[in-house]
Motif scaffolding. Structure first.
Motif, PDB file in Angstrom:
ATOM      1  N   ILE A  73      50.662  -0.521  11.337  1.00 11.24           N
ATOM      2  CA  ILE A  73      51.852  -1.104  10.731  1.00 11.24           C
ATOM      3  C   ILE A  73      51.756  -0.999   9.225  1.00 11.24           C
ATOM      4  N   ARG A  74      52.923  -0.894   8.553  1.00  6.01           N
ATOM      5  CA  ARG A  74      53.006  -0.909   7.098  1.00  6.01           C
ATOM      6  C   ARG A  74      54.306  -1.615   6.711  1.00  6.01           C
ATOM      7  N   CYS A  75      54.358  -2.091   5.421  1.00  4.76           N
ATOM      8  CA  CYS A  75      55.517  -2.838   4.942  1.00  4.76           C
ATOM      9  C   CYS A  75      55.897  -2.380   3.549  1.00  4.76           C
TER      10      CYS A  75
ATOM     11  N   PRO B 296      63.757  -2.262  -4.800  1.00  6.17           N
ATOM     12  CA  PRO B 296      62.906  -1.052  -4.776  1.00  6.17           C
ATOM     13  C   PRO B 296      61.431  -1.420  -4.670  1.00  6.17           C
ATOM     14  N   GLY B 297      60.670  -0.486  -4.168  1.00  8.24           N
ATOM     15  CA  GLY B 297      59.231  -0.652  -4.058  1.00  8.24           C
ATOM     16  C   GLY B 297      58.598   0.554  -3.344  1.00  8.24           C
ATOM     17  N   TYR B 298      57.292   0.469  -3.137  1.00  8.95           N
ATOM     18  CA  TYR B 298      56.542   1.535  -2.445  1.00  8.95           C
ATOM     19  C   TYR B 298      56.013   0.992  -1.126  1.00  8.95           C
ATOM     20  N   TRP B 299      55.975   1.900  -0.092  1.00  7.68           N
ATOM     21  CA  TRP B 299      55.396   1.541   1.184  1.00  7.68           C
ATOM     22  C   TRP B 299      53.903   1.278   1.011  1.00  7.68           C
TER      23      TRP B 299
ATOM     24  N   HIS C  76      56.087 -14.308  -0.781  1.00  5.36           N
ATOM     25  CA  HIS C  76      57.328 -14.680  -1.455  1.00  5.36           C
ATOM     26  C   HIS C  76      58.249 -13.488  -1.662  1.00  5.36           C
ATOM     27  N   ILE C  77      57.825 -12.301  -1.219  1.00  5.02           N
ATOM     28  CA  ILE C  77      58.606 -11.088  -1.419  1.00  5.02           C
ATOM     29  C   ILE C  77      59.271 -10.725  -0.101  1.00  5.02           C
ATOM     30  N   ASP C  78      60.545 -10.447  -0.189  1.00  6.37           N
ATOM     31  CA  ASP C  78      61.247  -9.972   0.992  1.00  6.37           C
ATOM     32  C   ASP C  78      60.821  -8.528   1.287  1.00  6.37           C
ATOM     33  N   GLN C  79      60.548  -8.265   2.529  1.00  8.99           N
ATOM     34  CA  GLN C  79      60.028  -6.929   2.892  1.00  8.99           C
ATOM     35  C   GLN C  79      60.403  -6.584   4.333  1.00  8.99           C
ATOM     36  N   LYS C  80      60.254  -5.330   4.632  1.00 11.34           N
ATOM     37  CA  LYS C  80      60.444  -4.835   5.992  1.00 11.34           C
ATOM     38  C   LYS C  80      59.219  -4.007   6.388  1.00 11.34           C
ATOM     39  N   CYS C  81      59.041  -3.853   7.686  1.00  8.44           N
ATOM     40  CA  CYS C  81      57.823  -3.184   8.196  1.00  8.44           C
ATOM     41  C   CYS C  81      58.196  -2.096   9.202  1.00  8.44           C
ATOM     42  N   GLU C  82      57.244  -1.183   9.419  1.00  5.94           N
ATOM     43  CA  GLU C  82      57.351  -0.114  10.424  1.00  5.94           C
ATOM     44  C   GLU C  82      56.095  -0.124  11.279  1.00  5.94           C
ATOM     45  N   LEU C  83      56.290   0.167  12.555  1.00  5.73           N
ATOM     46  CA  LEU C  83      55.195   0.203  13.514  1.00  5.73           C
ATOM     47  C   LEU C  83      55.146   1.607  14.129  1.00  5.73           C
ATOM     48  N   ARG C  84      53.960   2.151  14.305  1.00  9.91           N
ATOM     49  CA  ARG C  84      53.830   3.443  14.973  1.00  9.91           C
ATOM     50  C   ARG C  84      52.697   3.354  16.010  1.00  9.91           C
ATOM     51  N   HIS C  85      52.845   4.150  17.096  1.00 11.22           N
ATOM     52  CA  HIS C  85      51.855   4.133  18.176  1.00 11.22           C
ATOM     53  C   HIS C  85      51.594   5.570  18.625  1.00 11.22           C
ATOM     54  N   GLN C  86      50.409   5.750  19.158  1.00  9.01           N
ATOM     55  CA  GLN C  86      49.954   7.077  19.601  1.00  9.01           C
ATOM     56  C   GLN C  86      49.078   6.906  20.834  1.00  9.01           C
ATOM     57  N   PRO C  87      49.415   7.559  21.959  1.00  8.68           N
ATOM     58  CA  PRO C  87      48.536   7.467  23.145  1.00  8.68           C
ATOM     59  C   PRO C  87      47.245   8.243  22.902  1.00  8.68           C
TER      60      PRO C  87
ATOM     61  N   MET D 194      58.203  -4.463 -11.542  1.00  8.08           N
ATOM     62  CA  MET D 194      58.410  -5.026 -10.215  1.00  8.08           C
ATOM     63  C   MET D 194      59.126  -4.050  -9.285  1.00  8.08           C
ATOM     64  N   ASP D 195      59.720  -3.000  -9.862  1.00 10.15           N
ATOM     65  CA  ASP D 195      60.379  -2.012  -9.006  1.00 10.15           C
ATOM     66  C   ASP D 195      59.385  -1.005  -8.421  1.00 10.15           C
ATOM     67  N   VAL D 196      58.188  -1.067  -8.905  1.00  5.49           N
ATOM     68  CA  VAL D 196      57.177  -0.119  -8.403  1.00  5.49           C
ATOM     69  C   VAL D 196      56.034  -0.872  -7.741  1.00  5.49           C
ATOM     70  N   VAL D 197      56.340  -2.022  -7.187  1.00  2.00           N
ATOM     71  CA  VAL D 197      55.314  -2.805  -6.513  1.00  2.00           C
ATOM     72  C   VAL D 197      54.930  -2.115  -5.196  1.00  2.00           C
ATOM     73  N   LYS D 198      53.640  -2.033  -4.909  1.00  2.00           N
ATOM     74  CA  LYS D 198      53.109  -1.514  -3.652  1.00  2.00           C
ATOM     75  C   LYS D 198      52.329  -2.632  -2.982  1.00  2.00           C
ATOM     76  N   LEU D 199      52.806  -3.050  -1.792  1.00  3.32           N
ATOM     77  CA  LEU D 199      52.201  -4.158  -1.086  1.00  3.32           C
ATOM     78  C   LEU D 199      50.975  -3.700  -0.305  1.00  3.32           C
TER      79      LEU D 199
END
Length: 860
Positions: free
Chosen positions: A326-328, A334-337, A280-291, A241-246
């Motif tokens: 976007i990615r989470c 621990p986990g993988y992006w 059911h998994i707590d997670q955080k996300c990142e957003l990126r943009h490009q003109p 579970m420490d190497v989970v990739k969503l």
């Protein structure tokens, strides 16, 4: 290891193209005959033994080949030869063992090929026969696998591990993923997990969920093995579970709604939807943009809490397209992006136009109370993104009416035509879009009261640009308006392009818009002052000037023996033609030698020096400008002759003239008929004349008096007769009248005097016949006696007047040829044939005759 024995059929197929030892190829027929002679038991004669079938690449290997003792028919002299691939290998040691077998051993010091075929051959006659073959293999032991990593994939519900196998071993290598269940830091093994064997060529393997225990540690490593050895990777201890990739979320644009306010200019509103297995998994996300503007880079925004599920991006360029992803990741554990989601393309909201509007106008008075205004404008952005413009609005506020604005024009174009009262001095122009309007731009209708420009000029920089220059007036303007368009014969109302220069200190500007090559443009420049403007100045210019259409025509002004002065009339400047920069004169002589010189454009004549006398030259003039060059027509000239040559010609002609005069005078003097004593006697040609036909010419002017010529003391000769050899017919020019001959016979020609002793009788002239011999006679007797006179015919070889000289050739003036003398025959005179003759003095040819028997004629 061996590959088995070969049958005769195999030997035939193997050795139809075999090689001779040291001799090269041998024929198919010979090979077939040798194979037929081999006994069938030869296929079981040889056997190869190897020290090791597989060795490390570069190591030595030893092989031996033994021939059985039952192959005695091979003879004692049989020789075993080794081949590695297609190359013969020297160094084989051959020996006969006590049991009767024959053995050959060879050691290959370095086996550098991963795979090779070793053959044991028998030298049979002139050919090689393969007894046995063995395959040699070489490689490396497996390297230690590294970079082992594992990821728990919730989609497939399996633990997938991957690694890097290391360099190629050239041998078949097996990889195995080994694992066990454990606790803590995996120091103890509690339960083994079945090995995971990857597919061939793969460096990854997945352990299914049934063999896993979540939230429990497990040890994992990779083992590599081949025939030369084995190796294992470092052990990896982890919790699945420490190497989970969503999986990445799905990104959407936030739709406008009454509950959500409209985004501000330069902002975007987005929301996303998480992957269902990861809810059911707590997670955080990142957003990126490009003109979407060329090579722009990505901008990262985050972290974003997953519970929000929406976000507003601000500070973007208004009205600009953007790509968003976007990615989470599992968080805080621990986990993988996850991978980045597919791109979402959105356009940021626009702001009000932020531009400066440059304006220009033309006015036309329609009537005393109305003016037609044609207004032009250009939006000039004040920043990189000034906002999208949807249209323009022109309005006018009548004086004295506060707050009352009258719209005049609403358009998306860059010009507008409207009518205003004559008292209108100002209108207002704005640009607008959905977000608002730009700052109002007042347009003042200025009067032309300022000073004009000085020295306006224009020139072409290239086919698609024009440089317009001027001298700034005083006081200095605040700016300039430049208009340009096609000149005549284009219609005056044709479209014109314009630009505004806000720097009043400049002395020129480059026009690059709507300029085409070889076109005539009308350019207008107007100076703008603070509260007024100057009068418009006009100039015409070509965007690209052409070369001169023709060069001036050359004329020859003066010419000498070694020089020539040329002149020409310079052409008047032509509109659209580049001004001349220089002239070039070329001249070529008759031998093809060319010369040239360069002259200034102001020249109109030139003197060619160093020419050759009496020589033809071709000259032409080339007129050159910055746009090209043009040649004139060719002028051909010839230099004069030198003075010495002229003097020689004059003297020669004068000498010829004097010689001609002398010759004419001498000829006239010699052939003058009145001369009694010519410079030389008229001697007839004896070969073509006779005494009877040769008569001196007496002109009518010469009248001789017989008494003065008659000498009474001289005895008279009454008759002389000349006998011809044969009858000769008269020529066509001779008269047939015989009255002048006193009726003499035809065969007798006489020279008779009637009255005037100088008058000749008309006698027929004999033509030159076949005979070249002329007969003449000798006179005998005395005129005083009464006896008959005789004329003796003879063949004399003496000339009539002259001494004894040799006879000429047949083609010269002939002398008489020698013939036998004839006996003189007496002639009986006939009364009818008698004629009275004058004195012998009148017969010049008879002066050469020697008269015998008459001493009275001695003085004659």
């Amino acid at each position: 290891m061996t590959t088995g024995h070969l049958t005769p059929e195999d030997l035939q197929g193997e050795h139809q193209v075999g090689t001779m030892v040291g001799l090269g190829a041998w024929s198919l027929t010979t090979a077939a005959l040798i194979i037929l002679l081999l006994p069938r038991s030869l296929e079981e004669c040889g056997h190869i033994s190897l020290s090791a079938p597989i060795v490390c690449l570069g190591d030595a290997i030893t092989a031996s080949c033994v021939i059985n003792q039952n192959c005695s028919h091979l003879g004692l002299e049989s020789q075993i030869v080794w081949k590695l691939g297609t190359e013969l290998q020297p160094g084989g040691r051959q020996q006969r063992l006590p049991d009767g077998t024959q053995k050959s051993t060879i050691t290959l010091p370095h086996l550098n090929d991963p795979s090779a075929l070793l053959s044991c051959c028998l030298l049979w006659g002139d050919s090689l026969q393969i007894l046995d073959q063995a395959e040699l293999q070489a490689g490396y032991p497996p390297a230690t696998p590294h970079n082992l990593s594992c990821v728990m994939n919730l989609t497939t519900d399996s633990l997938t591990c991957q690694w890097e196998p290391g360099p190629d071993t050239y041998l078949s290598t097996n990889f195995t993923l080994k694992s066990f269940k454990s606790r803590g830091n995996c120091q103890t093994q509690e339960e083994a997990i079945p090995d995971c064997v990857p597919e061939d060529g793969q460096s990854r393997c997945s352990i299914p969920r049934r063999h896993l225990q979540l939230y429990q540690s497990m040890g994992i490593w990779v083992q590599a093995e081949n025939v030369l050895g084995s190796s294992v990777s470092p052990q990896l201890c982890l919790d699945p579970m420490d190497v989970v990739k969503l999986e990445p979320p799905k990104l959407w644009a936030l739709e406008p709604s009454p509950e959500v306010a409209l985004p501000q200019p330069g902002c975007l509103q987005v929301h996303w939807e998480l992957w269902k297995p990861s809810l059911h998994i707590d997670q955080k996300c990142e957003l990126r943009h490009q003109p979407q503007l060329g090579e722009a880079s990505w901008t990262l925004v985050g972290p974003l809490p997953s519970s929000a599920l929406q976000h507003e991006l601000c500070g973007l360029l208004p009205s600009t397209a953007y790509a968003l992803q976007i990615r989470c990741i599992r968080w805080p554990l621990p986990g993988y992006w996850s991978d980045w989601s597919p791109s979402l393309e959105l356009t940021s909201t626009q702001g009000a136009p932020n531009v400066r509007l440059d304006t220009w106008w033309r006015q036309r008075q329609l009537d005393p109370r109305t003016v037609e205004v044609q207004l032009f404008w250009k939006p000039m952005p004040l920043e990189e993104d000034s906002g999208q413009i949807q249209g323009y609005l022109v309005s006018w506020r009548p004086p004295g009416q506060a707050g009352a604005v009258q719209p005049l024009c609403k358009t998306t174009e860059l010009n507008c035509t409207f009518h205003v009262p004559s008292e209108a001095q100002e209108v207002v122009l704005v640009a607008y879009n959905r977000a608002g309007t730009s700052r109002p731009t007042p347009v003042l209708f200025l009067k032309s009261r300022g000073p004009p420009l000085d020295r306006l000029y224009a020139m072409a920089r290239d086919p698609h640009s024009l440089w317009v220059g001027w001298e700034p007036p005083s006081p200095q303007p605040r700016g300039y308006v430049i208009e340009w368009g096609l000149g005549p014969p284009s219609p005056s109302g044709s479209h014109k392009t314009w630009k505004m220069e806000h720097n009043g200190s400049i002395a020129g500007t480059l026009l690059q818009e709507n300029i085409r090559p070889f076109q005539l443009y009308e350019i207008t420049v107007t100076a703008l002052y603070q509260d007024t403007m100057g009068p418009s100045q006009h100039i015409y210019a070509y965007s690209q000037e052409m070369a001169p259409s023709h060069a001036p025509e050359l004329h020859l002004k003066h010419i000498g023996k070694t020089w020539a002065q040329l002149e020409w009339v310079p052409q008047a400047p032509e509109l659209g033609k580049s001004p001349l920069t220089h002239y070039t004169i070329f001249w070529t002589n008759a031998r093809g030698q060319s010369f040239s010189t360069i002259l200034n454009a102001s020249s109109h004549d030139f003197v060619l020096h160093g020419l050759e006398p009496t020589t033809l030259y071709h000259v032409h003039l080339m007129a050159t400008s910055q746009a090209g060059a043009t040649n004139s027509t060719s002028l051909t000239l010839m230099t004069l002759a030198p003075e010495e040559f002229e003097l020689n010609i004059f003297l020669g002609l004068f000498g010829l003239l004097v010689l001609l005069i002398c010759l004419c005078g001498a000829a006239r003097l010699c052939y003058r008929p009145s001369r009694k004593n010519p410079l030389w006697p008229s001697v007839p040609d004896p070969a073509h004349s006779s005494l009877g036909s040769w008569v001196p010419t007496i002109t009518a002017e010469e009248i001789f008096q017989l008494p003065s010529l008659w000498d009474p003391s001289m005895p008279p000769i009454t008759k002389i007769t000349v006998l011809e050899e044969e009858e000769k017919k008269p020529g066509p020019w001779e008269s047939s009248d015989s009255s002048g001959t006193c009726g003499l016979p035809t065969l007798v020609q006489a020279y008779v005097l009637h009255g005037d002793p100088r008058a000749p009788s008309i006698q027929p002239q004999s033509q030159s016949g076949n005979s070249d011999q002329v007969l003449y006679g000798q006179v005998l007797g005395s005129p005083t006696g009464s006896g008959p006179e005789h004329y003796n015919r003879c063949d004399s070889t003496q000339p009539l007047l002259g001494g004894l000289t040799p006879s000429p050739k047949s083609y010269e003036n002939l002398w008489f040829q020698t013939s036998p003398l004839r006996t003189p025959e007496p002639l009986v005179p006939n009364q009818e044939e008698d004629c009275v003759f004058g004195p012998l003095l009148d017969f010049p040819l008879l002066k050469g005759l020697q008269v015998q028997g008459m001493e009275g004629l001695r003085d004659f």
